[in-house]
Design a protein around this motif. Sequence first.
Motif: not given
Length: 882
Positions: A42-58, A285-293
């Motif tokens: 959920t946190q990753s999807r929220q970050q992706l939505d935030l940066h997606a809006r930033a990229l579209e605004q640019l 498509t925006l992708h966020l890759l995180r090490d959550v181990g």
Amino acid sequence: MRPSRIVRQWLPFSLLALGGMWLVAMLAHGWGERRELSQQATQSRQQLDLHARALEQLVDRYRALPQVLALDPELRAAVAGPLDHALQQRLNRRLEEANHTARASTLTLIDRDGIAIAASNWREPGSNVGERYGFRPYVGQAFSEGHGRFYGIGVTTGVPGYFLSELIRDDAGEPLGVVVIKIEVSAVEREWLRLDGTMLVSDTHGVIFLATEDDWRYRTLRPLDAATRRGMADTRQYGLQPLQPMSASVRTTLADDARLVRIDAPARAGEQLWASAPLQESGWTLHLLRDVGPPVAAAARQAATAAGIAWLAAVLLAMFMVQRRRMVALRLRSRAELEALVQQHARELRSARDGLLEAAQGADSGLSRQLDHLPQGVVIIDADLRVAAWNRRYVELFRFPPDFIQVGRPIEDVFRYNAQRGLLGPGPVEDAIQRRLEHLRSGTPHTRESEKEDGTVLEIRGNPLPDGGFVTSYADITSYKAAARELRSLADALERRIADRTADLEQARQDAVEANRYKTRFVAAAVHDLLQPLNAARMFLSALRSRLQDGEQRDLSRHVDAALASQDAILTSLLDISRMEARTQQVDIRDFALAPLLDALAREFGILATARGSTLRHVPTRLAVRSDEALLRRVLQNLLSNAVRYTPRGRILLGCRRAGDDVRIEVWDTGPGIPRSRQREIFEEFRRLDDGGDSVGSGLGLAIVDRIARLLGHGIGLRSRIGAGSVFSVTVPRAQAVPVQAPPAATDAGPASATTSPLQGCTVWCLDDDAQSCAAARAMLERWGCNVPLAAGANAARSAARRGDAPDLVLLDLHLGKDSGPDVFAALVAAWGSTTQVILLTGDRSDAAQALARNRGWHYLPKPVRPPALRALMSQLLLRAA
């Protein structure tokens, strides 16, 4: 207790506690992992939505610039005509200044051949000026769709960027060229470096072109087919960059479009959380890759530790409760043994007192013999809550063992004995016993019912005694309850049968209403169809009467006209009755003065009465009433017509008088009178008195009077004596005085000569779907001197209509077969190029038809048409037009 016995006693419990703690810890460990993974997704999807809006605004920030430049006259002139060096330099500086203001990468102007004729980087060695860009997709998209977008590596500069293009058109909308802006998105990659993880952006083909780590850039998420690779090579989208595949396997699919993957190329240690979010407009498509181990492992450990501690706490609490129960049981057993020992030693000392107690019990039990005659079981309790007396029925109802119920036994023992047999209901036994003891101590009367396991139902009634104690009766009401249940079942069955019969009656009522509605529609349609030939007959008769010279023949034609008029009255009455039964009769309730209405009726029927040898007298009035004036007129017309018909030589009186808050309008006659046995019958349809009067009436007049009165809420009265006459009355609510308007001045409407008649030589069209009506109308109108070029239906009228050849007057039927009269007239007006006067002749006497004529400025005459009325109306319209 020996140590080995203690070990054997506690070893299974310890093993169970440790095993349970391990199981709970494992379950909590898995739950903690899943919960933390869900939170991370959920946190990753929220970050992706935030940066997606930033990229579209640019991108949106630069979208409007090429659209504005495409409208610039100087740029349009440059790509439309020949380009000299001075104009090119001015355009280069113009684009350079605009690019500096917008802070974009490059602005380029491309002509219709795909060649850059001006660019903002014209001063740099890698200038776009003179380069051919027609193979780039954003150029073709602009020429085909008006605008385009494309991400790729610059052909001239070698710098990747996002291209936005807009088509330049001339005033006629023809394409002239394209203006292109290039946006560098590398700044976005630098901002993403602060993120916890790796940010990637892939295009529609799955090629990663933006990444916060270099080994991810220009990798493909899925295999590319030959056509896609060939298209990328033709457009030189990624230049000479090699596209390497990515290798990964999905381990777990999570919510919010996230998954847990293991990545082999480029190599990553452990499992990674991969979240994706699409960009709708660009198709990226925006992708966020995180090490959550580490965080997942920490959360799982915390959950397992907390669960283990909670389990151990529960086990220790259970051990404490078990040990406490054992100690309580041990103390109770020791106390019981001590009490038994004391009682054994004291029994020998109380032998004499026991004898006295038995004698006292025998004396007290004498009360039970007095209660044995009662059908209820009865028990009496003293103030100390001990049994004092009972009867045999009480012991039989509860099946107590012999000698169990004794004088002096605590009632608590009886309650406990019944509780052991399940007679006190569900729940804790001690709570049920204490609740009953508290009820006895409070001395509150009560009445309740209790059902035993064998189905026996007892009615329990308890009442306190004056000196303390309680008396309780137990009545067996099992048969009564069974009878009540049978009565309830019978009542339910009866209710269902009543509901079924009610539904059947409702269905029958609806069927009857539908049948009545169908009958009403049939009567209305039948009357409408019958009026058509009747209308034609009256027109033919009018044309025939002018040609008859013999007096006997003219008398015969008058008799025929009277018969047709009677038939007209019958059909009109049937139509009125059908309209009222269908509840389509419109009502206009208002206040009006009675004087004009009664004066007009007195004049109209006075002439008829005089012609039949009787006299009609009218009493003037100043009263006002609240009713529908047209419908009230119809009621009084029928009453007066009935009085004139049944009073051949006598007197008729029309007047009104006050009746409290109402006004009673009365019609007196000196006719033969009506027998009391037939006074209700005459208000039914087609009922006429055979004695007295003529044979012209249809028997519908009083039926219409009755229906209109019910519709308006007015009362109809009748008083009559045989041989003396009758009095019909209608009671109407009285209103405040209403000013009486003076009647319009009478005009001379005498017949005009043939040479001075306004109908002479006028052109009239007659539109009707009945051939006989058309022929009759043509004959009658031509006898009046009219020119009738057309008397036919809708199709013939449309064919005969010519521009500038509109008639002076149109006689129009409302229904012309499948066509509507107003629609056909509208088509004729369009063909003539002008309009003309219209008289609507129809058998539809509804308020809707009359309102249609008023709204269109037409005049209305109902069928069958009276020829004098039609001639007078046509003359009036033609004179007014002249």
